[in-house]
Design an enzyme around this catalytic site. Structure first.
Site, PDB file in Angstrom:
ATOM      1  N   TYR A  87       0.133  -3.356   8.094  1.00 27.07           N
ATOM      2  CA  TYR A  87      -0.854  -4.355   7.664  1.00 27.07           C
ATOM      3  C   TYR A  87      -0.605  -5.629   8.430  1.00 27.07           C
ATOM      4  O   TYR A  87       0.443  -5.796   9.058  1.00 27.07           O
ATOM      5  CB  TYR A  87      -0.751  -4.623   6.155  1.00 27.07           C
ATOM      6  CG  TYR A  87       0.457  -5.426   5.748  1.00 27.07           C
ATOM      7  CD1 TYR A  87       1.645  -4.802   5.413  1.00 27.07           C
ATOM      8  CD2 TYR A  87       0.393  -6.824   5.704  1.00 27.07           C
ATOM      9  CE1 TYR A  87       2.760  -5.546   5.058  1.00 27.07           C
ATOM     10  CE2 TYR A  87       1.503  -7.574   5.337  1.00 27.07           C
ATOM     11  CZ  TYR A  87       2.690  -6.926   5.013  1.00 27.07           C
ATOM     12  OH  TYR A  87       3.782  -7.660   4.663  1.00 27.07           O
ATOM     13  N   CYS A  88      -1.607  -6.554   8.377  1.00 26.08           N
ATOM     14  CA  CYS A  88      -1.362  -7.864   8.951  1.00 26.08           C
ATOM     15  C   CYS A  88      -2.108  -8.926   8.160  1.00 26.08           C
ATOM     16  O   CYS A  88      -1.857  -9.076   6.975  1.00 26.08           O
ATOM     17  CB  CYS A  88      -1.655  -7.916  10.448  1.00 26.08           C
ATOM     18  SG  CYS A  88      -3.266  -7.306  10.955  1.00 26.08           S
ATOM     19  N   ARG A  89      -3.032  -9.658   8.799  1.00 26.73           N
ATOM     20  CA  ARG A  89      -3.593 -10.832   8.106  1.00 26.73           C
ATOM     21  C   ARG A  89      -4.782 -10.531   7.225  1.00 26.73           C
ATOM     22  O   ARG A  89      -5.088 -11.281   6.304  1.00 26.73           O
ATOM     23  CB  ARG A  89      -4.004 -11.895   9.130  1.00 26.73           C
ATOM     24  CG  ARG A  89      -2.822 -12.429   9.878  1.00 26.73           C
ATOM     25  CD  ARG A  89      -3.253 -13.503  10.862  1.00 26.73           C
ATOM     26  NE  ARG A  89      -2.117 -13.863  11.695  1.00 26.73           N
ATOM     27  CZ  ARG A  89      -2.157 -13.970  13.032  1.00 26.73           C
ATOM     28  NH1 ARG A  89      -3.292 -13.750  13.667  1.00 26.73           N
ATOM     29  NH2 ARG A  89      -1.082 -14.293  13.693  1.00 26.73           N
ATOM     30  N   CYS A 109      -8.018  -8.027  11.198  1.00 24.56           N
ATOM     31  CA  CYS A 109      -6.960  -8.589  12.034  1.00 24.56           C
ATOM     32  C   CYS A 109      -6.618  -7.547  13.087  1.00 24.56           C
ATOM     33  O   CYS A 109      -6.369  -6.385  12.782  1.00 24.56           O
ATOM     34  CB  CYS A 109      -5.747  -8.920  11.184  1.00 24.56           C
ATOM     35  SG  CYS A 109      -4.349  -9.502  12.132  1.00 24.56           S
TER      36      CYS A 109
END
Lengths: 224, 224
Positions: free
Chosen positions: B177-179, B183
DNA sequence: CCGTCAATCCAACATTCCATAAAATACTGG
DNA sequence: CCAGTATTTTATGGAATGTTGGATTGACGG
């Protein structure tokens, strides 16, 4: 344009959607359109703008994908492009509610003064409606009622309220609704009827949210 | 101003909120702020804008109630004023997704090419995390990870991915996952690791949504 | 107290946006 | 094909917004 960073492009698109709702007239037009599809002329009249001006705003929103248009003879009927638009304005409203002192001031000064009771939720209304416990009152103008309304509701536009009090059963509890959460019509209706001794409360939101939630609706005559 | 129709005032306020998000830079700033609070200088750098410009945008958003500021020594740290702001940009995104052909084009061309598999939902990840079935991979820069991350996640910034492949267990399934939903970091990570034979999927959204949903998070050192 | 750094304020300019009026287009019913 | 109505397009002036560079404020460290 298309050689840019994909993130840039997406943010630019999202911003375009935001711009399309970033004007009081446009929000008011959306509120009207949420009731059902409408011609440019009628819309212009409802939001107290010139036809040209309304047409401009509508086209702007159409380019952004918020509304869609359908031509029928001389008339162009606009409608909401998607129920996601309702979520968008609801999100807008929630942010403003929690963060704007000005909104708070208006709500306290105008709305809370007319109805201090907790509004009824959609599911609550649905249950009590099925049990036959309440009368549902639609206080919007007759034409909006005709385009669609809560199944089983009776229409009594605010302007005719005093004249047609006899239509209401004062023993049954009444639940009033109109266009949406801050539509003044239902607040006025509640204030006036409560002063006359009726047991009346408001639905927390309005017809568009009811319909979008998939709850039972009906339309009057299938006329244009 | 204050003698107007209450509905007008409210719509004007809602429109002001919409205006505050109606700019690509501001949306990007909000995405950054959703990861945690940040100084003006850092924010300006992240969105590739001048400090003056970033400051202007941030103040505009502060007046609209989207963000809040806190002074600490020479620095002013901005943060999201309310999680309702996350809902607002999510609503914006959903409308753009369903209605904008341009968004569709970008998503197909860039994102779908890197990950065609269905993303994992938050609740799904939570369950499998508790069961010890998956490794959670945070591919954001180390400073964002330090401000807060999914409890139990390991940080492996995208730029160091190739260098630190040994940190990953190739037998365990990986969820990256990220932002947030679009993202690019997590898409890149998935594409590169899958090419190397890892079993990896993406979380449907990012850290801000996870935290806002009340799911377990942890921060590195309580520094700054 | 002075120099430095972060952030904001201010002034100028270009750009975009909004409202209105006038002209053009689209459709209907003779 | 003409007259009449509905809507869109085009043009225009004025207001609001976005960007930048330079001046200013506030806080820190000598």
């Amino acid at each position: 344009m298309s050689t840019e960073n994909p993130k840039q492009i997406l943010f630019t698109q999202f911003a375009a959607v935001a711009k399309a709702v970033a004007h009081p007239h446009r929000l008011e037009l959306l509120e009207q359109l949420a009731q059902g599809e409408r011609s440019v002329e009628v819309l212009a009249d409802r939001v107290r703008a010139t036809v040209t001006n309304a047409s401009q705003h509508l086209q702007h929103m159409r380019r952004a994908g918020l509304v869609a248009a359908r031509r029928s003879g001389k008339f162009v009927f606009y409608r909401l492009a998607d129920d996601a638009v309702l979520d968008l304005v609801a999100a807008l409203r929630r942010v403003a509610e929690t963060q704007s002192a000005e909104v708070d001031r208006v709500v306290r000064g105008y709305f809370d003064q007319r109805d201090t009771l907790e509004p009824v939720t959609r599911t609550e209304l649905m249950e009590r409606l099925q049990a036959g416990l309440v009368t549902v009152l639609d206080v919007r103008p007759a034409d909006e009622f005709a385009l669609g309304h809560v199944a089983g509701a009776i229409n009594l536009p605010l302007v005719e309220l005093e004249r047609r009090l006899a239509d209401l059963d004062s023993k049954h509890e009444i639940i009033a609704y109109c266009r949406g959460p801050y539509c003044v019509l239902s607040y006025e209706a509640v204030a006036r009827l409560r002063a006359r001794g009726f047991r009346i409360r408001r639905l927390e939101d309005g017809y568009p949210e009811w319909r979008a939630a998939g709850l039972p609706v009906e339309a009057a005559s299938p006329s244009a």
